[in-house]
Design an enzyme around this catalytic site. Structure first.
Site, PDB file in Angstrom:
ATOM      1  CB  THR A 217      -0.695   0.100   1.107  1.00 10.69           C
ATOM      2  OG1 THR A 217      -2.303  -1.213   1.243  1.00 10.69           O
ATOM      3  CG2 THR A 217      -2.224   0.919   1.932  1.00 10.69           C
ATOM      4  NE  ARG A 245      -9.425  -6.579   3.331  1.00  4.96           N
ATOM      5  CZ  ARG A 245      -8.495  -6.273   3.910  1.00  4.96           C
ATOM      6  NH1 ARG A 245      -8.606  -5.114   3.039  1.00  4.96           N
ATOM      7  NH2 ARG A 245      -7.948  -5.480   4.439  1.00  4.96           N
ATOM      8  N   GLY A 247     -10.789  -2.860   3.260  1.00  5.67           N
ATOM      9  CA  GLY A 247      -9.826  -2.632   4.696  1.00  5.67           C
ATOM     10  C   GLY A 247      -9.717  -1.286   5.599  1.00  5.67           C
ATOM     11  CG  ASP A 248      -5.586   0.356   7.268  1.00  5.35           C
ATOM     12  OD1 ASP A 248      -5.938  -0.831   6.431  1.00  5.35           O
ATOM     13  OD2 ASP A 248      -5.353   0.512   7.628  1.00  5.35           O
ATOM     14  CB  THR A 268       0.735   0.456   4.866  1.00  2.13           C
ATOM     15  OG1 THR A 268       1.210  -1.174   4.460  1.00  2.13           O
ATOM     16  CG2 THR A 268       2.416   0.635   5.665  1.00  2.13           C
ATOM     17  N   GLY A 269      -0.784  -2.191   6.416  1.00  2.00           N
ATOM     18  CA  GLY A 269      -1.062  -3.527   7.434  1.00  2.00           C
ATOM     19  C   GLY A 269      -1.576  -4.421   7.495  1.00  2.00           C
ATOM     20  N   GLY A 271      -4.911  -3.985   7.789  1.00  2.00           N
ATOM     21  CA  GLY A 271      -6.474  -3.280   7.858  1.00  2.00           C
ATOM     22  C   GLY A 271      -7.050  -3.711   8.873  1.00  2.00           C
TER      23      GLY A 271
END
Ligand code: ASP
Length: 348
Positions: A217, A245, A247-248, A268-269, A271
């Site tokens: 990301t 889906r 994510g964050d 980043t990671g 989410g």
């Protein structure tokens, strides 16, 4: 009597000495993380994850070169007096077009071999924000997120609605093929193979191939010469994602946050963890309510609230303090400020 007086005096001086030492130590700690007010500052990431130190040197150098160029684009805009928002958008557009990163071209693939992109941007001046989720035909989702922020009364558009909005406002649209890279296709095939034998999701998570946990990301946080902060994040999400889906990255407060009173953050990671912990907002809130430095706040959230391997953040405070904190083996990142500091790195 005289001995008691002597002992009392000694204890008194020892106490004064210890207090002085403690204060000295506190000052040292804070001077390690606080910087003097910067005219401008920028930090960016290209994803966090299990990036092996044995990565092919050619690939490693390609990442470092791209991160340096991205840093150069942002630094030039800020140095010339440009807006933090422009720096964030332009740097992310560059990274979205670079197939190395999991955003725009080079994004990871969904379970049905498609691409669904998420992005968000936030203006620290007035907490205005824009986001898009699950877009399939927008070449640069970060620019669409900015248009949502500036030209609509809303914060987030998702799926087909976001696509209609994109058509209406006239951003560049591309076929899904534009996003395709062989590397992401192979990654999906490996993930699909594992799916067939592991139907239980929790098992799947534990057994996930460490190599697939390289994320990619992209995100930027910037402070401009007018004292304005901005942050943005863009991603293809996670390989083999299903059911729309999200994510964050497009969630304001989780993957992105900016407030001129405190800081600008992009995450980043993994989410889901970042959403559950409102990571980006929480860092700003700790600074505001506990009066900590940016690095202190970021360290608490990344190392105490999250778990090892979850990911990381890059952030810039209103004074231009830079934080690049992660709990994964590596994070593609770069940063610069008006004092001439420059850093491009992958590992610790
Ligand atoms: N945070 C992103 C997501 O969960 C993935 C990443 O940062 O690489 O969608």
């Amino acid at each position: 009597m005289r001995t008691t007086g002597f002992l009392f005096a000694i204890s008194f001086f020892v106490l004064i000495f210890l207090t002085a030492c403690e204060q000295g130590e506190n000052q040292m700690n804070s001077s390690q993380t606080e910087t003097s007010q910067q005219e401008f500052a920028i930090a960016l990431h290209g994803g966090a994850g299990a990036i092996s130190r044995d990565t092919d040197p050619e690939i490693r150098d390609a990442y470092l070169a791209s991160l340096s160029e991205a840093l150069e684009i942002g630094t030039r805009i800020l140095d010339e007096g440009g807006d933090a928002l422009d720096a964030v958008e332009q740097v992310i557009r560059f990274l979205e077009d670079d197939p190395l990163f999991n955003a725009g071209r080079g994004a990871v693939m969904t379970n049905s071999e498609t691409f669904e992109l998420d992005a968000s941007i936030m203006d620290g001046r007035d907490l205005n924000a824009g986001a898009v989720a699950g877009v399939r035909t927008v070449r640069n989702p970060i620019s669409l997120a900015r248009i949502v922020m500036e030209d609509s009364p809303h914060v987030m558009f998702a799926g087909p609605g976001a696509e209609s909005f994109a058509e209406q406002v006239g951003v560049e649209l591309v076929d899904q093929d534009w996003f395709f890279t062989e590397r992401r296709f192979e990654q999906l095939q490996r993930a699909l193979e594992r799916d067939e034998v592991m139907l239980d999701n929790s098992q799947l998570e534990q057994k996930e191939d460490i190599d697939e946990r390289k994320m990619g990301t992209v995100g930027v946080a910037a402070l401009d010469r007018n004292g304005n902060l901005a942050a943005g994040t863009s991603t293809g999400g996670m390989t083999n994602k299903r059911y729309g889906r999200v994510g964050d990255a497009p969630i304001i407060g989780a993957g992105t946050y900016a407030d001129n009173n405190t800081c600008a953050v992009s995450a980043t990671g993994h989410g889901e963890k970042f959403i559950r912990n409102s990571v980006a907002y929480q860092i700003c809130a700790i600074m505001e309510y506990a009066g900590t430095t940016l690095n202190e706040a970021a360290n608490v959230v990344i190392h105490e609230k999250l778990e090892p391997g979850d990911g990381g953040i890059i952030a810039v405070s209103k004074t231009g303090e830079i934080a690049m904190v992660f709990n994964s083996p590596g994070m593609f990142r770069a940063a610069a400020n008006s004092d001439g500091y420059r850093e491009v790195a992958i590992w610790e």
